[in-house]
Design a protein around this motif. Structure first.
Motif, PDB file in Angstrom:
ATOM      1  N   MET A 178      16.007 -16.006  11.415  1.00  9.99           N
ATOM      2  CA  MET A 178      16.080 -17.431  11.076  1.00  9.99           C
ATOM      3  C   MET A 178      14.684 -18.033  11.150  1.00  9.99           C
ATOM      4  SD  MET A 178      19.137 -18.208  10.239  1.00  9.99           S
ATOM      5  CE  MET A 178      19.108 -19.985  10.257  1.00  9.99           C
ATOM      6  N   MET A 179      14.358 -18.818  10.133  1.00  6.57           N
ATOM      7  CA  MET A 179      13.076 -19.510  10.060  1.00  6.57           C
ATOM      8  C   MET A 179      13.331 -21.007  10.108  1.00  6.57           C
ATOM      9  SD  MET A 179      10.663 -17.186   9.495  1.00  6.57           S
ATOM     10  CE  MET A 179       9.293 -17.967   8.712  1.00  6.57           C
ATOM     11  N   GLU A 180      12.319 -21.734  10.532  1.00  4.42           N
ATOM     12  CA  GLU A 180      12.342 -23.185  10.460  1.00  4.42           C
ATOM     13  C   GLU A 180      11.127 -23.643   9.683  1.00  4.42           C
ATOM     14  OE1 GLU A 180      14.590 -25.303  14.140  1.00  4.42           O
ATOM     15  OE2 GLU A 180      12.450 -24.975  14.345  1.00  4.42           O
ATOM     16  N   LEU A 181      11.372 -24.454   8.694  1.00  6.98           N
ATOM     17  CA  LEU A 181      10.312 -25.134   7.975  1.00  6.98           C
ATOM     18  C   LEU A 181      10.212 -26.507   8.620  1.00  6.98           C
ATOM     19  CD1 LEU A 181       8.296 -25.467   5.676  1.00  6.98           C
ATOM     20  CD2 LEU A 181      10.217 -26.081   4.188  1.00  6.98           C
ATOM     21  N   VAL A 182       9.084 -26.779   9.246  1.00 13.38           N
ATOM     22  CA  VAL A 182       8.890 -28.039   9.968  1.00 13.38           C
ATOM     23  C   VAL A 182       8.058 -28.950   9.081  1.00 13.38           C
ATOM     24  CG1 VAL A 182       8.059 -29.124  12.080  1.00 13.38           C
ATOM     25  CG2 VAL A 182       8.947 -26.773  12.157  1.00 13.38           C
ATOM     26  N   LEU A 183       8.694 -30.013   8.595  1.00 19.47           N
ATOM     27  CA  LEU A 183       8.032 -30.983   7.726  1.00 19.47           C
ATOM     28  C   LEU A 183       7.599 -32.192   8.532  1.00 19.47           C
ATOM     29  CD1 LEU A 183      10.543 -31.267   4.737  1.00 19.47           C
ATOM     30  CD2 LEU A 183       8.463 -29.917   4.833  1.00 19.47           C
ATOM     31  N   THR A 184       6.389 -32.638   8.306  1.00 19.42           N
ATOM     32  CA  THR A 184       5.977 -33.950   8.797  1.00 19.42           C
ATOM     33  C   THR A 184       6.091 -34.872   7.603  1.00 19.42           C
ATOM     34  OG1 THR A 184       4.466 -32.988  10.407  1.00 19.42           O
ATOM     35  CG2 THR A 184       4.147 -35.315   9.864  1.00 19.42           C
ATOM     36  N   VAL A 224       7.705 -39.171   2.157  1.00 17.57           N
ATOM     37  CA  VAL A 224       6.738 -38.271   1.528  1.00 17.57           C
ATOM     38  C   VAL A 224       6.332 -37.223   2.559  1.00 17.57           C
ATOM     39  CG1 VAL A 224       4.756 -39.759   2.080  1.00 17.57           C
ATOM     40  CG2 VAL A 224       4.596 -38.132   0.210  1.00 17.57           C
ATOM     41  N   ALA A 225       6.239 -35.973   2.131  1.00 15.36           N
ATOM     42  CA  ALA A 225       5.803 -34.890   3.027  1.00 15.36           C
ATOM     43  C   ALA A 225       4.285 -34.898   3.086  1.00 15.36           C
ATOM     44  CB  ALA A 225       6.312 -33.548   2.524  1.00 15.36           C
ATOM     45  N   VAL A 226       3.734 -34.908   4.297  1.00 14.77           N
ATOM     46  CA  VAL A 226       2.282 -34.932   4.446  1.00 14.77           C
ATOM     47  C   VAL A 226       1.734 -33.607   4.970  1.00 14.77           C
ATOM     48  CG1 VAL A 226       2.115 -37.429   4.680  1.00 14.77           C
ATOM     49  CG2 VAL A 226       2.436 -36.031   6.726  1.00 14.77           C
ATOM     50  N   ARG A 227       2.579 -32.824   5.639  1.00 19.43           N
ATOM     51  CA  ARG A 227       2.176 -31.480   6.060  1.00 19.43           C
ATOM     52  C   ARG A 227       3.419 -30.697   6.423  1.00 19.43           C
ATOM     53  NH1 ARG A 227       0.667 -34.517  10.611  1.00 19.43           N
ATOM     54  NH2 ARG A 227      -1.265 -35.045   9.642  1.00 19.43           N
ATOM     55  N   TRP A 228       3.246 -29.383   6.513  1.00 16.44           N
ATOM     56  CA  TRP A 228       4.365 -28.530   6.890  1.00 16.44           C
ATOM     57  C   TRP A 228       3.851 -27.245   7.506  1.00 16.44           C
ATOM     58  CZ3 TRP A 228       3.068 -29.785   1.926  1.00 16.44           C
ATOM     59  CH2 TRP A 228       2.618 -28.762   1.098  1.00 16.44           C
ATOM     60  N   ARG A 229       4.740 -26.622   8.262  1.00 19.76           N
ATOM     61  CA  ARG A 229       4.450 -25.330   8.878  1.00 19.76           C
ATOM     62  C   ARG A 229       5.767 -24.589   9.038  1.00 19.76           C
ATOM     63  NH1 ARG A 229       4.706 -28.907  13.164  1.00 19.76           N
ATOM     64  NH2 ARG A 229       5.917 -28.199  14.957  1.00 19.76           N
ATOM     65  N   CYS A 230       5.675 -23.310   9.287  1.00 12.42           N
ATOM     66  CA  CYS A 230       6.870 -22.507   9.520  1.00 12.42           C
ATOM     67  C   CYS A 230       6.834 -21.957  10.934  1.00 12.42           C
ATOM     68  CB  CYS A 230       6.947 -21.358   8.520  1.00 12.42           C
ATOM     69  SG  CYS A 230       7.294 -21.901   6.835  1.00 12.42           S
ATOM     70  N   GLU A 231       8.004 -21.793  11.494  1.00  7.69           N
ATOM     71  CA  GLU A 231       8.162 -21.211  12.826  1.00  7.69           C
ATOM     72  C   GLU A 231       9.361 -20.284  12.790  1.00  7.69           C
ATOM     73  OE1 GLU A 231       8.918 -24.514  15.407  1.00  7.69           O
ATOM     74  OE2 GLU A 231       6.824 -25.180  15.398  1.00  7.69           O
ATOM     75  N   TYR A 232       9.317 -19.261  13.635  1.00  9.60           N
ATOM     76  CA  TYR A 232      10.520 -18.465  13.833  1.00  9.60           C
ATOM     77  C   TYR A 232      11.448 -19.286  14.700  1.00  9.60           C
ATOM     78  CZ  TYR A 232       7.854 -14.583  11.955  1.00  9.60           C
ATOM     79  OH  TYR A 232       7.106 -13.781  11.143  1.00  9.60           O
ATOM     80  N   ARG A 233      12.688 -19.374  14.321  1.00  9.33           N
ATOM     81  CA  ARG A 233      13.648 -20.207  15.056  1.00  9.33           C
ATOM     82  C   ARG A 233      13.746 -19.740  16.498  1.00  9.33           C
ATOM     83  NH1 ARG A 233      19.970 -20.822  14.230  1.00  9.33           N
ATOM     84  NH2 ARG A 233      20.253 -22.580  15.612  1.00  9.33           N
ATOM     85  N   GLY A 234      13.669 -20.705  17.408  1.00  7.73           N
ATOM     86  CA  GLY A 234      13.794 -20.404  18.825  1.00  7.73           C
ATOM     87  C   GLY A 234      12.481 -20.105  19.528  1.00  7.73           C
ATOM     88  N   THR A 235      11.352 -20.133  18.788  1.00  2.00           N
ATOM     89  CA  THR A 235      10.069 -19.837  19.416  1.00  2.00           C
ATOM     90  C   THR A 235       9.290 -21.077  19.799  1.00  2.00           C
ATOM     91  OG1 THR A 235       8.955 -19.676  17.284  1.00  2.00           O
ATOM     92  CG2 THR A 235       9.825 -17.634  18.204  1.00  2.00           C
ATOM     93  N   ARG A 236       9.805 -22.237  19.425  1.00  2.00           N
ATOM     94  CA  ARG A 236       9.111 -23.481  19.756  1.00  2.00           C
ATOM     95  C   ARG A 236       9.160 -23.702  21.258  1.00  2.00           C
ATOM     96  NH1 ARG A 236      12.162 -28.054  17.904  1.00  2.00           N
ATOM     97  NH2 ARG A 236      12.667 -26.556  16.317  1.00  2.00           N
ATOM     98  N   GLU A 237       8.022 -24.075  21.818  1.00  4.50           N
ATOM     99  CA  GLU A 237       7.955 -24.336  23.250  1.00  4.50           C
ATOM    100  C   GLU A 237       8.711 -25.607  23.581  1.00  4.50           C
ATOM    101  OE1 GLU A 237       4.105 -24.232  25.013  1.00  4.50           O
ATOM    102  OE2 GLU A 237       3.470 -22.597  23.724  1.00  4.50           O
ATOM    103  N   LYS A 238       9.438 -25.560  24.668  1.00  2.00           N
ATOM    104  CA  LYS A 238      10.147 -26.741  25.134  1.00  2.00           C
ATOM    105  C   LYS A 238       9.225 -27.523  26.062  1.00  2.00           C
ATOM    106  CE  LYS A 238      14.139 -25.239  23.515  1.00  2.00           C
ATOM    107  NZ  LYS A 238      14.337 -25.415  22.142  1.00  2.00           N
ATOM    108  N   THR A 239       9.113 -28.846  25.820  1.00  2.00           N
ATOM    109  CA  THR A 239       8.257 -29.683  26.666  1.00  2.00           C
ATOM    110  C   THR A 239       9.088 -30.736  27.357  1.00  2.00           C
ATOM    111  OG1 THR A 239       7.721 -31.086  24.777  1.00  2.00           O
ATOM    112  CG2 THR A 239       6.162 -29.339  25.340  1.00  2.00           C
TER     113      THR A 239
END
Length: 69
Positions: free
Chosen positions: A3-9, A54-69
């Motif tokens: 699973m991937m996540e496309l993270v849009l700003t 409007v999308a200003v930037r984006w990145r991809c992450e593997y789902r579940g790898t984002r650090e919890k803060t």
């Protein structure tokens, strides 16, 4: 297939300083770089469904790898 996540700003067209992150999840067996390079159709579909943003930037992450803060 992982699973991937496309993270849009995205920013509001009426208030350019109002920006948020949106997470689009999908199954894919690609690298993060391939995900970023092939993200445009997903971004275009999201923007088409959300015309006040409007999308200003984006990145991809593997789902579940984002650090919890």
């Amino acid at each position: 297939m992982g699973m991937m996540e496309l993270v849009l700003t995205v920013c509001a067209l009426s208030l350019p300083g109002q920006c948020e992150e949106r997470h689009l999840q999908f199954a894919a067996d690609v690298s993060l770089n391939q995900c970023v390079m092939n993200a445009q159709p997903y971004i275009a579909r999201w923007i088409d469904e959300h015309p006040k943003w409007v999308a200003v930037r984006w990145r991809c992450e593997y789902r579940g790898t984002r650090e919890k803060t």
